[in-house]
Design a protein around this motif. Structure first.
Motif, PDB file in Angstrom:
ATOM      1  N   VAL A  89       0.785  -1.074   0.045  1.00  0.00           N
ATOM      2  CA  VAL A  89       0.037  -0.067   0.103  1.00  0.00           C
ATOM      3  C   VAL A  89       0.933   1.206   0.163  1.00  0.00           C
ATOM      4  CG1 VAL A  89      -1.533   1.161   1.576  1.00  0.00           C
ATOM      5  CG2 VAL A  89      -1.838  -1.200   1.121  1.00  0.00           C
ATOM      6  N   SER A 127      -9.403  -7.253  -2.474  1.00  0.00           N
ATOM      7  CA  SER A 127      -9.247  -6.958  -1.110  1.00  0.00           C
ATOM      8  C   SER A 127     -10.409  -6.195  -0.523  1.00  0.00           C
ATOM      9  CB  SER A 127      -7.962  -6.010  -1.118  1.00  0.00           C
ATOM     10  OG  SER A 127      -7.845  -5.204   0.069  1.00  0.00           O
ATOM     11  N   TYR A 152      -2.848   1.180  -4.858  1.00  0.00           N
ATOM     12  CA  TYR A 152      -2.989  -0.283  -4.710  1.00  0.00           C
ATOM     13  C   TYR A 152      -4.286  -0.704  -4.603  1.00  0.00           C
ATOM     14  CZ  TYR A 152      -3.856  -4.572  -2.387  1.00  0.00           C
ATOM     15  OH  TYR A 152      -4.265  -5.646  -1.925  1.00  0.00           O
ATOM     16  N   ASN A 182      -7.798  -9.403   6.242  1.00  0.00           N
ATOM     17  CA  ASN A 182      -6.383  -9.062   6.531  1.00  0.00           C
ATOM     18  C   ASN A 182      -5.942 -10.560   6.677  1.00  0.00           C
ATOM     19  OD1 ASN A 182      -7.726  -6.597   7.228  1.00  0.00           O
ATOM     20  ND2 ASN A 182      -5.462  -6.225   7.803  1.00  0.00           N
ATOM     21  N   ASN A 201       5.060  -3.451   5.332  1.00  0.00           N
ATOM     22  CA  ASN A 201       4.061  -2.442   5.204  1.00  0.00           C
ATOM     23  C   ASN A 201       3.006  -2.821   6.530  1.00  0.00           C
ATOM     24  OD1 ASN A 201       2.753  -0.179   3.661  1.00  0.00           O
ATOM     25  ND2 ASN A 201       1.114  -1.568   3.689  1.00  0.00           N
ATOM     26  N   ASN A 202       2.641  -4.349   6.482  1.00  0.00           N
ATOM     27  CA  ASN A 202       1.659  -4.923   7.284  1.00  0.00           C
ATOM     28  C   ASN A 202       2.051  -5.072   8.774  1.00  0.00           C
ATOM     29  OD1 ASN A 202       0.723  -6.656   4.410  1.00  0.00           O
ATOM     30  ND2 ASN A 202      -0.354  -4.980   5.318  1.00  0.00           N
ATOM     31  N   LEU A 203       0.992  -5.040   9.472  1.00  0.00           N
ATOM     32  CA  LEU A 203       1.335  -5.413  11.190  1.00  0.00           C
ATOM     33  C   LEU A 203       1.966  -6.876  11.303  1.00  0.00           C
ATOM     34  CD1 LEU A 203       0.943  -4.569  13.839  1.00  0.00           C
ATOM     35  CD2 LEU A 203      -1.374  -5.556  14.024  1.00  0.00           C
ATOM     36  N   LEU A 218       8.202  -2.308  17.437  1.00  0.00           N
ATOM     37  CA  LEU A 218       7.178  -1.840  16.371  1.00  0.00           C
ATOM     38  C   LEU A 218       6.477  -0.408  16.837  1.00  0.00           C
ATOM     39  CD1 LEU A 218       4.686  -3.048  14.807  1.00  0.00           C
ATOM     40  CD2 LEU A 218       3.471  -3.447  16.977  1.00  0.00           C
ATOM     41  N   MET A 219       5.858   0.163  15.690  1.00  0.00           N
ATOM     42  CA  MET A 219       5.300   1.551  15.962  1.00  0.00           C
ATOM     43  C   MET A 219       3.866   1.437  16.028  1.00  0.00           C
ATOM     44  SD  MET A 219       7.938   3.111  16.635  1.00  0.00           S
ATOM     45  CE  MET A 219       7.551   4.982  16.997  1.00  0.00           C
ATOM     46  N   ILE A 220       3.068   1.637  16.891  1.00  0.00           N
ATOM     47  CA  ILE A 220       1.678   1.439  16.711  1.00  0.00           C
ATOM     48  C   ILE A 220       1.154   2.835  16.093  1.00  0.00           C
ATOM     49  CG2 ILE A 220      -0.583   1.131  17.892  1.00  0.00           C
ATOM     50  CD1 ILE A 220       0.802  -0.792  19.789  1.00  0.00           C
ATOM     51  N   TYR A 221       0.398   2.636  14.921  1.00  0.00           N
ATOM     52  CA  TYR A 221       0.016   3.740  14.389  1.00  0.00           C
ATOM     53  C   TYR A 221      -1.163   4.548  15.005  1.00  0.00           C
ATOM     54  CZ  TYR A 221       3.312   2.521  10.884  1.00  0.00           C
ATOM     55  OH  TYR A 221       4.353   1.994   9.924  1.00  0.00           O
ATOM     56  N   PRO A 232      -6.783   0.465  15.880  1.00  0.00           N
ATOM     57  CA  PRO A 232      -7.815  -0.074  14.847  1.00  0.00           C
ATOM     58  C   PRO A 232      -8.074  -1.466  14.876  1.00  0.00           C
ATOM     59  CG  PRO A 232      -6.095   1.324  13.731  1.00  0.00           C
ATOM     60  CD  PRO A 232      -5.672   1.149  15.283  1.00  0.00           C
ATOM     61  N   ARG A 234      -9.343  -5.114  13.051  1.00  0.00           N
ATOM     62  CA  ARG A 234      -9.276  -5.603  11.655  1.00  0.00           C
ATOM     63  C   ARG A 234      -9.720  -6.929  11.798  1.00  0.00           C
ATOM     64  NH1 ARG A 234      -8.829  -1.154  10.632  1.00  0.00           N
ATOM     65  NH2 ARG A 234      -7.357   0.188   9.336  1.00  0.00           N
ATOM     66  N   VAL A 275      -5.218  -3.802  17.212  1.00  0.00           N
ATOM     67  CA  VAL A 275      -3.707  -3.904  17.205  1.00  0.00           C
ATOM     68  C   VAL A 275      -3.127  -4.172  18.304  1.00  0.00           C
ATOM     69  CG1 VAL A 275      -1.557  -2.398  16.759  1.00  0.00           C
ATOM     70  CG2 VAL A 275      -3.638  -2.174  15.365  1.00  0.00           C
ATOM     71  N   ARG A 298      -1.699   6.560  10.839  1.00  0.00           N
ATOM     72  CA  ARG A 298      -1.012   6.313   9.386  1.00  0.00           C
ATOM     73  C   ARG A 298      -2.346   6.998   8.578  1.00  0.00           C
ATOM     74  NH1 ARG A 298       0.445   0.240   7.253  1.00  0.00           N
ATOM     75  NH2 ARG A 298      -1.791   0.042   7.678  1.00  0.00           N
ATOM     76  N   ASP A 301      -5.493   4.947   7.261  1.00  0.00           N
ATOM     77  CA  ASP A 301      -6.256   3.967   8.052  1.00  0.00           C
ATOM     78  C   ASP A 301      -7.623   4.259   8.586  1.00  0.00           C
ATOM     79  OD1 ASP A 301      -4.123   2.046   8.104  1.00  0.00           O
ATOM     80  OD2 ASP A 301      -3.437   2.850   9.910  1.00  0.00           O
TER      81      ASP A 301
HETATM   82  C1  WQD Z   1      -3.465  -3.202  10.404  1.00  0.00           C
HETATM   83  C2  WQD Z   1      -3.359  -2.506  11.414  1.00  0.00           C
HETATM   84  C3  WQD Z   1      -2.399  -0.426  11.073  1.00  0.00           C
HETATM   85  C4  WQD Z   1       1.676  -1.996  10.771  1.00  0.00           C
HETATM   86  C5  WQD Z   1      -3.802  -3.681   4.246  1.00  0.00           C
HETATM   87  C6  WQD Z   1      -4.337  -3.458   2.595  1.00  0.00           C
HETATM   88  C7  WQD Z   1      -5.085  -4.620   2.484  1.00  0.00           C
HETATM   89  C8  WQD Z   1      -4.388  -5.888   2.416  1.00  0.00           C
HETATM   90  C9  WQD Z   1      -3.799  -5.966   4.129  1.00  0.00           C
HETATM   91  C10 WQD Z   1      -3.272  -6.711   0.762  1.00  0.00           C
HETATM   92  C11 WQD Z   1      -3.616  -1.081  10.899  1.00  0.00           C
HETATM   93  C12 WQD Z   1      -1.597  -0.935  12.007  1.00  0.00           C
HETATM   94  C13 WQD Z   1       0.569  -1.909  10.875  1.00  0.00           C
HETATM   95  C14 WQD Z   1       2.632  -1.316  11.855  1.00  0.00           C
HETATM   96  C15 WQD Z   1       0.680  -0.636  13.045  1.00  0.00           C
HETATM   97  N1  WQD Z   1      -3.559  -6.023   1.678  1.00  0.00           N
HETATM   98  N2  WQD Z   1       0.008  -1.107  11.942  1.00  0.00           N
HETATM   99  N3  WQD Z   1       1.940  -0.537  12.696  1.00  0.00           N
HETATM  100  O1  WQD Z   1      -3.865  -1.591   6.451  1.00  0.00           O
HETATM  101  O2  WQD Z   1      -5.661  -3.294   7.554  1.00  0.00           O
HETATM  102  O3  WQD Z   1      -4.688  -3.690   5.129  1.00  0.00           O
HETATM  103  O4  WQD Z   1      -3.134  -4.801   4.185  1.00  0.00           O
HETATM  104  O5  WQD Z   1      -3.980  -7.532   0.117  1.00  0.00           O
HETATM  105  O6  WQD Z   1      -5.662  -4.405   1.189  1.00  0.00           O
HETATM  106  O7  WQD Z   1      -5.064  -2.106   2.750  1.00  0.00           O
HETATM  107  O8  WQD Z   1      -3.258  -3.905   6.999  1.00  0.00           O
HETATM  108  O9  WQD Z   1      -1.372  -4.807   8.383  1.00  0.00           O
HETATM  109  O10 WQD Z   1      -1.160  -2.750   7.350  1.00  0.00           O
HETATM  110  O11 WQD Z   1      -2.298  -2.642   9.178  1.00  0.00           O
HETATM  111  O12 WQD Z   1       0.122   0.043  14.269  1.00  0.00           O
HETATM  112  O13 WQD Z   1       3.932  -1.217  11.580  1.00  0.00           O
HETATM  113  O14 WQD Z   1      -2.037  -2.383  11.935  1.00  0.00           O
HETATM  114  O15 WQD Z   1      -2.429   0.888  11.438  1.00  0.00           O
HETATM  115  O16 WQD Z   1      -4.426  -0.398  12.113  1.00  0.00           O
HETATM  116  P1  WQD Z   1      -4.478  -3.019   6.535  1.00  0.00           P
HETATM  117  P2  WQD Z   1      -2.168  -3.549   7.936  1.00  0.00           P
END
Ligand code: WQD
Length: 343
Positions: A89, A127, A152, A182, A201-203, A218-221, A232, A234, A275, A298, A301
Motif C-alpha cells: 500500500v 481486497s 494499490y 487481513n 507494510n503490514n502489522l 514496532l510503532m503502533i499507528y 484500529p 481488523r 492492534v 497512519r 487507516d
Molecule cells: C493493520 C493495522 C495499522 C503496521 C492492508 C491493505 C489490504 C491488505 C492487508 C493486501 C492497522 C496497524 C500496521 C505497523 C501498525 N493488503 N499497523 N503498525 O492496512 O488493514 O490492510 O493490508 O491484500 O488491502 O489495505 O493492514 O497490516 O497494514 O495494518 O500499527 O507497523 O495495524 O494502523 O490498524 P491494513 P496492515
C-alpha cells in the motif's frame, strides 16, 4: 481428464498456499511468476509439503507476447487464479504508475490470452480495501465499493470493474473476485509464509520481525481511534483458510455452479481484533515481551473493518476454521525458520 489450473503469482504468499491446497485437491498446477516479489525456492518447499511438484514458468505478464506464449502452451487449463500484482500500500502511494502499469497490464494481458485460448474461468485476488471507509459494519457484499485511498486499492477496485464489463461482453467467461480482509499466518510446516521485501507494510510481519530482532521496535499507528482500546480493529484471516476458499471457487466455476457470470465474496472471519489484541496475543503465544511504542496515525487507516462472511459460507461452502492463536503461532514459527535459514 483435464484438471490443470494456472496460478499467476503462485510463488507469492497467498499464491503458494493456494497451490498447496490445489495440489492436495488433486489438481495439476502450473505457476506463472516473474519472481519480482518471491523466490523460486518456494517451488521446492511446495514439493516438500505435498510430495507433488507444480510446473513453473518464469514470465513477465506485463509483456503481451510472452503472456500469449505461456497461456497458449497451457491452453488446456480449466481455470486461472490471478495473484500476480504488486501489493504494498505504502509503495503504491509513492509510485502509482508502477502499480497501475504492473497490475493492469498483467491482468489485461492474462485475460486477453485466456479469451484467445478459450480458458473461461477466472478467480481474482481482491481486497476489502475496495469498500473504502465503510458506513456500516460488518461489511457485506452489498456495501457499495468506494474509491480506495491508495493506488494499490484502486487497482483492485478497477480490476473488478474490468471483470464486470468483460463478463457482460463475454457471458461464457465467468469470474469470481475474492475480497480478502487481513491475511496472516503461515502453513503449519513452517516452510512457507509471508516474506515481505524490505520494511514490512503490514502489522503481522512487522511484529514477527521485531520479535526476531530484525526491527528494533514496532510503532503502533495511533491509539486514539473510536475503538475499545483506541487502536484500529481488523478482521484477520488465516492464509490457509483463505487458500481453501480459492479451491472451492475453482470448483464452483468448473462445475458451472455460479449464479452470475461475475460474483464476489468477502473472505474474513467476521471477528475484529485490535492492534493491541494482536500484540497481547503474540506475547501470550510466544511467552515474550514485544518492544513497541504508540505513535501518530497512519494516513488512510480506518478505525474498524470486519466482514460479514455468510455469503461465502452459503455459496462456496467455505468456513474459516483457524483461530487467532494459530494465525499468530504459525506466523512466528515461519519467522523463526526463515531466520534460521538465513544464518
Ligand atoms: C493493520 C493495522 C495499522 C503496521 C492492508 C491493505 C489490504 C491488505 C492487508 C493486501 C492497522 C496497524 C500496521 C505497523 C501498525 N493488503 N499497523 N503498525 O492496512 O488493514 O490492510 O493490508 O491484500 O488491502 O489495505 O493492514 O497490516 O497494514 O495494518 O500499527 O507497523 O495495524 O494502523 O490498524 P491494513 P496492515
Amino acid at each position: 481428464m483435464k484438471n490443470k489450473i494456472i496460478v499467476t503469482g503462485g510463488c507469492g504468499y497467498i499464491g503458494s498456499h493456494t497451490v498447496i491446497e490445489l495440489l492436495e485437491s488433486n489438481f495439476e498446477v502450473v505457476i506463472f511468476d516473474d519472481l519480482s516479489n518471491s523466490t523460486e525456492k518456494t517451488i521446492d518447499r511446495i514439493s516438500q509439503i505435498t510430495g507433488k511438484t507444480p510446473q513453473f514458468v518464469k514470465v513477465d505478464l506485463k509483456n503481451e507476447t510472452e503472456t500469449d506464449r505461456v497461456f497458449t502452451a497451457h491452453k488446456d487449463a480449466l481455470a486461472v487464479i490471478h495473484f500476480a500484482a504488486h501489493k504494498a500500500v505504502g509503495e503504491s502511494v509513492k509510485e502509482p504508475l508502477k502499480y497501475y502499469q504492473n497490475n493492469f497490464y498483467s491482468l489485461i494481458n492474462s485475460l486477453n490470452s485466456q479469451l484467445k485460448n478459450n480458458i473461461t474461468n477466472f478467480i481474482f485476488s481482491s481486497s476489502a480495501t475496495v469498500y473504502g471507509l465503510p458506513k456500516t459494519l460488518p461489511i457485506t457484499e452489498k456495501n457499495k465499493t468506494k474509491r480506495p485511498f491508495s493506488p494499490y486499492g484502486n487497482t483492485k477496485k478497477v480490476s473488478e470493474e474490468i471483470l464486470e464489463d468483460l463478463t457482460k461482453s463475454n457471458p461464457d467467461f465467468t469470474a469470481i473476485s475474492l475480497r480478502y480482509f487481513n491475511p496472516i499466518g503461515a502453513h503449519e510446516s513452517g516452510l512457507i509464509g509471508e516474506l515481505p521485501t524490505g520494511i514490512p507494510n503490514n502489522l503481522m510481519p512487522y511484529v514477527t520481525q521485531t520479535a526476531a530482532g530484525i526491527r528494533e521496535k514496532l510503532m503502533i499507528y495511533g491509539n486514539d481511534y473510536p475503538t475499545k482500546d483506541g487502536t484500529p480493529i481488523r478482521d484477520y484471516i488465516h492464509v490457509v483458510d483463505l487458500a481453501k476458499a480459492h479451491v472451492l471457487s475453482v470448483k464452483r466455476l468448473v462445475n458451472k455452479e455460479q449464479e452470475k457470470s461475475f460474483e464476489y465474496f468477502n473472505l474474513g472471519t467476521g471477528i475484529g481484533y485490535s492492534v493491541l489484541d494482536i500484540i497481547k496475543t503474540f506475547e501470550k503465544v510466544t511467552n515474550s515481551k514485544l518492544n513497541y511504542e504508540i505513535t501518530s496515525r497512519r494516513e488512510g487507516d480506518v478505525p474498524k473493518l470486519y466482514a460479514a462472511t455468510k455469503l461465502a459460507t452459503k455459496k462456496l461452502g467455505w468456513t474459516p476454521k483457524r483461530e487467532l492463536n494459530e494465525m499468530i503461532s504459525s506466523s512466528w514459527k515461519w519467522e523463526q525458520n526463515v531466520r534460521k535459514e538465513q544464518k
